[in-house]
Design an enzyme around this catalytic site. Structure first.
Site, short mmCIF file in Angstrom:
data_model
loop_
_atom_site.label_atom_id
_atom_site.label_comp_id
_atom_site.label_asym_id
_atom_site.label_seq_id
_atom_site.Cartn_x
_atom_site.Cartn_y
_atom_site.Cartn_z
N ARG A 64 41.36 65.49 87.32
CA ARG A 64 42.30 64.44 86.92
C ARG A 64 41.68 63.12 87.37
O ARG A 64 41.49 62.90 88.56
CB ARG A 64 43.67 64.64 87.57
N CYS B 16 57.03 65.32 79.52
CA CYS B 16 56.04 66.04 80.34
C CYS B 16 56.36 65.98 81.82
O CYS B 16 55.90 66.81 82.60
CB CYS B 16 54.65 65.47 80.09
N HIS C 34 45.62 64.26 77.78
CA HIS C 34 46.20 65.24 78.70
C HIS C 34 46.31 66.58 77.93
O HIS C 34 47.40 67.04 77.60
CB HIS C 34 47.57 64.76 79.19
N ARG D 100 53.45 75.10 81.46
CA ARG D 100 52.13 74.67 81.96
C ARG D 100 51.43 75.87 82.61
O ARG D 100 50.23 76.09 82.42
CB ARG D 100 52.27 73.53 82.99
N ASP E 256 57.62 59.80 77.46
CA ASP E 256 56.92 59.81 78.74
C ASP E 256 57.24 58.48 79.43
O ASP E 256 57.84 57.58 78.83
CB ASP E 256 55.40 59.97 78.48
N GLN F 260 48.65 69.50 79.00
CA GLN F 260 50.06 69.23 78.71
C GLN F 260 50.37 69.58 77.25
O GLN F 260 51.40 70.19 76.95
CB GLN F 260 50.35 67.74 78.97
N1 NVA Z 1 51.38 59.19 81.14
C1 NVA Z 1 51.64 59.65 82.49
C2 NVA Z 1 51.65 61.15 82.51
C3 NVA Z 1 51.88 61.77 83.84
C4 NVA Z 1 51.83 63.27 83.78
C5 NVA Z 1 50.56 59.10 83.42
O1 NVA Z 1 49.40 59.05 83.03
O2 NVA Z 1 50.90 58.68 84.53
N1 CP Z 2 53.07 66.49 83.50
C1 CP Z 2 52.18 66.40 84.52
O1 CP Z 2 50.98 66.46 84.34
O2 CP Z 2 52.76 66.24 85.75
P1 CP Z 2 52.00 65.92 87.12
O3 CP Z 2 51.53 64.50 87.07
O4 CP Z 2 53.03 66.16 88.16
O5 CP Z 2 50.83 66.85 87.26
#
Ligand code: NVA
Ligand code: CP
Length: 301
Positions: free
Chosen positions: A102, A260, A129, A288, A220, A132
């Site tokens: 990540r 998500c 992502h 997931r 989101d 997801q």
């Molecule tokens: N769009 C959000 C998704 C978190 C799972 C982010 O990147 O923070």
């Molecule tokens: N949806 C998702 O990826 O959640 P987290 O940021 O908690 O991993």
């Protein structure tokens, strides 16, 4: 094989993953846990940003499949002190069997994948992502039985989760309408790629137009990780981009509402919708685990 973008997967590959994920879900609910598939295999998880679902679901997935998992924060690695990705990727390749990353920059995950000789999975970047999306497709399929021809409506930021979902719709034959303020549209290249695959991608500023007759409503956060600097500006721009009861009424009667998570209640989604019988967000989060198990078996076995 890597999964750094949802476009790394073909329709047949997604169908196979979803079918296996569904089998794994049923087996787990019946108390049957496959513990041998990934015996002796180790997955490393590298986090440059926080995570709840991604970290826990990948860790549990590996453990339930009989493998090992190592979770690492960017700053506890030499990466945080400037070690290059090329050397890190080569070293990881000699210790573990796959790595999930990540990261802030998608290019960082791609660079890692270029120099690694093991599968590399994106656990979210500024651009995509894909894990997801696998869970999202599994969730939609479980409620709607078949994906082709469905209408998905995305309300809010054209962000990483939206980009991958557009790809997921294109690959599986769904159409998608994105309602977002000007300046917050999904990635042009992804929209173009989806359109070239024959996907009907509509982008509008009008939430009701996007939500009209939708089978799936998804959203989101207004402020993604890394976007905090523009937080106040974003909150103003996204004020109207909320899934609330009025918007749900514009969609089909049997619409499912997705997110998500993490969810910011009162911003992109109201408490009433979150807790309504249309909301499938906890199933989506659980999926997931099942979808990533299927992915890990595909990549590691
Ligand atoms: N769009 C959000 C998704 C978190 C799972 C982010 O990147 O923070
Ligand atoms: N949806 C998702 O990826 O959640 P987290 O940021 O908690 O991993």
């Amino acid at each position: 094989m890597n999964l750094t973008s949802i476009f790394d997967l073909s329709r047949a590959e997604i169908e196979a993953l979803l079918a296996h994920a569904e089998e794994l879900r049923k087996a787990r609910n019946e108390g049957l846990r496959e513990r041998v598939d990934l015996e002796g295999k180790t997955l490393a998880l590298i986090f440059e940003k926080p995570s709840t679902r991604t970290r826990v679901s990948f860790e549990v997935a590996m453990l339930e499949l009989g493998g090992n998992v190592i979770s690492l924060n960017w700053n506890e690695l030499q990466l945080g002190r400037g070690e290059r990705i090329i050397e890190t990727a080569k070293v990881f390749s000699s210790y573990v069997d796959a790595v999930m990353i990540r990261a802030f920059q998608h290019s960082m995950i791609e660079e890692f994948a270029r120099y690694a000789s093991i599968p590399v999975i994106s656990g979210l970047s500024n651009q995509e992502h894909p894990c997801q999306t696998l869970a999202d497709l599994m969730t939609i399929k479980s409620y709607k039985k078949s994906l082709p021809g469905l209408k998905v409506a995305w309300i809010g930021d054209g962000n990483n989760v939206c980009n991958s979902l557009i790809g997921g719709c294109a690959i599986t034959g769904m159409e998608i309408s994105v309602a977002c303020p000007k300046g917050y549209e999904p990635d042009d290249r992804i929209v173009k790629q989806a359109a070239e695959m024959g996907c009907d991608v509509a982008i509008t500023e009008d939430v009701e137009e996007a939500a009209a007759d939708a089978d799936v409503l998804s959203t989101d956060v207004w402020v993604s990780m890394g976007d905090e600097e523009g937080s106040e500006r974003r909150k103003k721009a996204f004020k109207r981009y909320q899934i609330n009861e009025d918007l749900v009424r514009v969609a089909k009667g049997d619409v499912i509402v997705m997110h998500c998570m993490p969810v910011h209640v009162g911003e992109e989604m109201t408490e009433a919708v979150l807790n309504s019988d249309k909301s499938v967000i906890f199933v989506q989060a659980e999926n997931r685990l099942h979808a990533q198990k299927a992915l890990l078996v595909r990549l590691l076995k």
